[in-house]
Write an enzyme that holds these catalytic residues in place. Structure first.
Site, PDB file in Angstrom:
ATOM      1  N   GLU A 168       0.277  -3.336   4.632  1.00  0.00           N
ATOM      2  CA  GLU A 168      -0.888  -2.440   4.703  1.00  0.00           C
ATOM      3  C   GLU A 168      -1.013  -1.754   6.064  1.00  0.00           C
ATOM      4  O   GLU A 168      -0.745  -2.381   7.082  1.00  0.00           O
ATOM      5  CB  GLU A 168      -2.163  -3.277   4.526  1.00  0.00           C
ATOM      6  CG  GLU A 168      -2.851  -3.174   3.215  1.00  0.00           C
ATOM      7  CD  GLU A 168      -3.474  -1.815   2.924  1.00  0.00           C
ATOM      8  OE1 GLU A 168      -3.586  -0.965   3.834  1.00  0.00           O
ATOM      9  OE2 GLU A 168      -3.873  -1.603   1.774  1.00  0.00           O
ATOM     10  N   ASP A 169      -1.468  -0.507   6.068  1.00  0.00           N
ATOM     11  CA  ASP A 169      -1.704   0.173   7.353  1.00  0.00           C
ATOM     12  C   ASP A 169      -3.186   0.299   7.677  1.00  0.00           C
ATOM     13  O   ASP A 169      -3.537   0.790   8.751  1.00  0.00           O
ATOM     14  CB  ASP A 169      -1.086   1.581   7.357  1.00  0.00           C
ATOM     15  CG  ASP A 169      -1.840   2.531   6.447  1.00  0.00           C
ATOM     16  OD1 ASP A 169      -2.241   2.106   5.341  1.00  0.00           O
ATOM     17  OD2 ASP A 169      -2.033   3.692   6.839  1.00  0.00           O
ATOM     18  N   GLY A 212      -7.258   3.825   3.467  1.00  0.00           N
ATOM     19  CA  GLY A 212      -7.357   2.713   2.521  1.00  0.00           C
ATOM     20  C   GLY A 212      -8.630   2.736   1.683  1.00  0.00           C
ATOM     21  O   GLY A 212      -8.804   1.922   0.793  1.00  0.00           O
ATOM     22  N   THR A 216       1.396  10.202   3.846  1.00  0.00           N
ATOM     23  CA  THR A 216       0.427  11.109   3.225  1.00  0.00           C
ATOM     24  C   THR A 216      -0.914  11.093   3.960  1.00  0.00           C
ATOM     25  O   THR A 216      -1.757  11.943   3.699  1.00  0.00           O
ATOM     26  CB  THR A 216       0.188  10.719   1.751  1.00  0.00           C
ATOM     27  OG1 THR A 216       0.205   9.312   1.676  1.00  0.00           O
ATOM     28  CG2 THR A 216       1.227  11.308   0.840  1.00  0.00           C
ATOM     29  N   ARG A 270     -11.554   7.688  -2.677  1.00  0.00           N
ATOM     30  CA  ARG A 270     -11.914   9.103  -2.463  1.00  0.00           C
ATOM     31  C   ARG A 270     -13.431   9.274  -2.327  1.00  0.00           C
ATOM     32  O   ARG A 270     -13.910   9.949  -1.418  1.00  0.00           O
ATOM     33  CB  ARG A 270     -11.394   9.936  -3.640  1.00  0.00           C
ATOM     34  CG  ARG A 270     -11.395  11.415  -3.369  1.00  0.00           C
ATOM     35  CD  ARG A 270     -10.903  12.184  -4.602  1.00  0.00           C
ATOM     36  NE  ARG A 270      -9.626  11.701  -5.083  1.00  0.00           N
ATOM     37  CZ  ARG A 270      -9.117  11.991  -6.282  1.00  0.00           C
ATOM     38  NH1 ARG A 270      -9.782  12.764  -7.112  1.00  0.00           N
ATOM     39  NH2 ARG A 270      -7.945  11.487  -6.651  1.00  0.00           N
ATOM     40  N   SER A 330      -2.505   0.391  -4.422  1.00  0.00           N
ATOM     41  CA  SER A 330      -3.042   1.539  -3.680  1.00  0.00           C
ATOM     42  C   SER A 330      -4.373   1.996  -4.252  1.00  0.00           C
ATOM     43  O   SER A 330      -4.579   1.955  -5.460  1.00  0.00           O
ATOM     44  CB  SER A 330      -2.037   2.698  -3.760  1.00  0.00           C
ATOM     45  OG  SER A 330      -2.633   3.896  -3.318  1.00  0.00           O
ATOM     46  N   ALA A 331      -5.239   2.476  -3.363  1.00  0.00           N
ATOM     47  CA  ALA A 331      -6.535   3.020  -3.811  1.00  0.00           C
ATOM     48  C   ALA A 331      -6.378   4.422  -4.369  1.00  0.00           C
ATOM     49  O   ALA A 331      -7.300   4.978  -4.956  1.00  0.00           O
ATOM     50  CB  ALA A 331      -7.493   3.060  -2.630  1.00  0.00           C
ATOM     51  N   SER A 332      -5.183   5.005  -4.194  1.00  0.00           N
ATOM     52  CA  SER A 332      -5.016   6.420  -4.563  1.00  0.00           C
ATOM     53  C   SER A 332      -4.825   6.629  -6.057  1.00  0.00           C
ATOM     54  O   SER A 332      -3.978   6.004  -6.688  1.00  0.00           O
ATOM     55  CB  SER A 332      -3.819   7.006  -3.812  1.00  0.00           C
ATOM     56  OG  SER A 332      -3.575   8.317  -4.288  1.00  0.00           O
ATOM     57  N   LYS A 387     -10.944  -1.202  -1.669  1.00  0.00           N
ATOM     58  CA  LYS A 387     -10.687  -2.084  -0.518  1.00  0.00           C
ATOM     59  C   LYS A 387     -11.859  -1.876   0.450  1.00  0.00           C
ATOM     60  O   LYS A 387     -12.320  -0.753   0.585  1.00  0.00           O
ATOM     61  CB  LYS A 387      -9.370  -1.693   0.165  1.00  0.00           C
ATOM     62  CG  LYS A 387      -8.135  -1.813  -0.740  1.00  0.00           C
ATOM     63  CD  LYS A 387      -6.914  -1.173  -0.058  1.00  0.00           C
ATOM     64  CE  LYS A 387      -5.740  -1.078  -1.024  1.00  0.00           C
ATOM     65  NZ  LYS A 387      -4.588  -0.355  -0.479  1.00  0.00           N
ATOM     66  N   ASP A 432       0.881  -1.154   0.000  1.00  0.00           N
ATOM     67  CA  ASP A 432       0.000   0.000   0.000  1.00  0.00           C
ATOM     68  C   ASP A 432       0.938   1.229   0.000  1.00  0.00           C
ATOM     69  O   ASP A 432       2.135   1.099   0.308  1.00  0.00           O
ATOM     70  CB  ASP A 432      -0.865  -0.048   1.263  1.00  0.00           C
ATOM     71  CG  ASP A 432      -1.698   1.194   1.422  1.00  0.00           C
ATOM     72  OD1 ASP A 432      -2.371   1.591   0.464  1.00  0.00           O
ATOM     73  OD2 ASP A 432      -1.665   1.782   2.530  1.00  0.00           O
ATOM     74  N   LEU A 433       0.412   2.385  -0.334  1.00  0.00           N
ATOM     75  CA  LEU A 433       1.268   3.578  -0.393  1.00  0.00           C
ATOM     76  C   LEU A 433       1.117   4.461   0.857  1.00  0.00           C
ATOM     77  O   LEU A 433       2.046   4.578   1.664  1.00  0.00           O
ATOM     78  CB  LEU A 433       0.925   4.382  -1.653  1.00  0.00           C
ATOM     79  CG  LEU A 433       1.704   5.683  -1.860  1.00  0.00           C
ATOM     80  CD1 LEU A 433       3.180   5.399  -2.091  1.00  0.00           C
ATOM     81  CD2 LEU A 433       1.130   6.470  -3.040  1.00  0.00           C
ATOM     82  N   ASP A 434      -0.098   5.050   0.984  1.00  0.00           N
ATOM     83  CA  ASP A 434      -0.336   6.004   2.079  1.00  0.00           C
ATOM     84  C   ASP A 434      -0.225   5.306   3.431  1.00  0.00           C
ATOM     85  O   ASP A 434      -0.964   4.357   3.699  1.00  0.00           O
ATOM     86  CB  ASP A 434      -1.748   6.606   1.952  1.00  0.00           C
ATOM     87  CG  ASP A 434      -1.934   7.396   0.656  1.00  0.00           C
ATOM     88  OD1 ASP A 434      -1.141   8.311   0.430  1.00  0.00           O
ATOM     89  OD2 ASP A 434      -2.855   7.099  -0.109  1.00  0.00           O
TER      90      ASP A 434
HETATM   91  C1  G6P Z   1      -5.523   5.687   0.002  1.00  0.00           C
HETATM   92  C2  G6P Z   1      -5.702   6.457   1.297  1.00  0.00           C
HETATM   93  C3  G6P Z   1      -7.107   6.991   1.421  1.00  0.00           C
HETATM   94  C4  G6P Z   1      -7.481   7.764   0.168  1.00  0.00           C
HETATM   95  C5  G6P Z   1      -7.388   6.856  -1.050  1.00  0.00           C
HETATM   96  C6  G6P Z   1      -7.725   7.586  -2.343  1.00  0.00           C
HETATM   97  O1  G6P Z   1      -6.094   4.445   0.129  1.00  0.00           O
HETATM   98  O2  G6P Z   1      -5.419   5.648   2.407  1.00  0.00           O
HETATM   99  O3  G6P Z   1      -7.165   7.825   2.562  1.00  0.00           O
HETATM  100  O4  G6P Z   1      -8.797   8.284   0.270  1.00  0.00           O
HETATM  101  O5  G6P Z   1      -6.060   6.358  -1.143  1.00  0.00           O
HETATM  102  O6  G6P Z   1      -6.725   8.541  -2.588  1.00  0.00           O
HETATM  103  P1  G6P Z   1      -6.781   9.656  -3.705  1.00  0.00           P
HETATM  104  O7  G6P Z   1      -5.369  10.195  -3.728  1.00  0.00           O
HETATM  105  O8  G6P Z   1      -7.154   8.999  -4.997  1.00  0.00           O
HETATM  106  O9  G6P Z   1      -7.798  10.649  -3.288  1.00  0.00           O
HETATM  107 MG    MG Z   2      -2.706   3.120   3.580  1.00  0.00          MG
END
Ligand code: G6P
Ligand code: MG
Length: 216
Positions: free
Chosen positions: A171-172, A48, A19, A51, A116-118, A147, A11-13
């Protein structure tokens, strides 16, 4: 159950970079505008989570029900605030041990993916100078299910050409641990054991694994 690791999916964040606090600050700014409280403990529920789903949870906390046009506008507004922070980050914000651990895995021939979900993940990895350490990057732009759905990790394993049984996920977030377990992968939780009860093992940060390798 922890098994022999052939591929590592990160996972990233909150695992590679801190972040999570920027996500928190951006969501808090939105909550402030609507005049309701949003604490760091509330923010745990957003870790996780995608958005759009994060916004729904935030509005639930504030007791607000908004039309979908307003929700789309608010999600993009939050992202603009988040990006103000992200455009300023650099390698100094990589979490302790993360870069070293990634390099040591590469040296051992272990394949590495991001799961990552980001949707901002590629930008963040570029800014941190870590993109070349990943064989595969699966981010929020590539998946349709957030997730705890296992899609993000299944896709990462697929792109690595690795069976789930050879993958360990770092994962956190509770939702992320659940996603990895549903995918049939091993799990290492990063953070507080009381919040990550289902993980196979929990460590405070990747620096602990670097320290263990140093011992041998
Ligand atoms: C990660 C973070 C979440 C965030 C999601 C979407 O999983 O832990 O807090 O909402 O990514 O990120 P984004 O950068 O696409 O808004
Ligand atoms: Mg995370």
């Amino acid at each position: 159950m922890i098994r022999e690791m052939r591929a590592a999916i990160f996972d990233l964040d909150g695992v590679i970079v801190d972040t999570a606090r920027y996500h928190y600050l951006a969501w808090k700014r939105l909550a402030d505008q609507y005049g309701f409280g949003f604490t760091e403990s509330d923010n745990e529920r957003l870790k996780g989570v995608s958005r759009v789903r994060s916004l729904e949870i935030l509005l639930e906390i504030g007791g607000l029900s908004l039309d979908s046009e307003t929700k789309t506008r608010l999600a993009s507004c939050k992202n603009e605030w988040y990006l103000e922070y992200i455009h300023k980050i650099d390698a100094s914000e990589i979490l302790p041990g993360a870069a070293k651990y990634l390099r040591s895995l590469r040296a051992r021939g272990i394949r590495i993916a991001l799961g990552s979900a980001s949707k901002n993940a590629p930008l963040i990895l570029e800014r941190l100078g870590l993109a070349p350490l990943f064989d595969v990057i699966v981010d929020g732009n590539k998946v349709s299910q957030a997730k705890p759905d296992p899609e993000v990790f299944q896709r990462a394993a697929g792109e690595l050409g690795m069976p789930a049984s050879g993958c360990i996920v770092f994962e956190d977030a509770e939702a992320g641990i659940e996603a990895a377990l549903r995918a049939g992968m091993g799990t290492v939780g990063i953070g507080n054991p009381s919040q990550l009860k289902n993980a196979d093992m929990v460590i405070a940060g990747l620096y602990q694994l670097v320290a263990l390798e140093a011992i041998g």
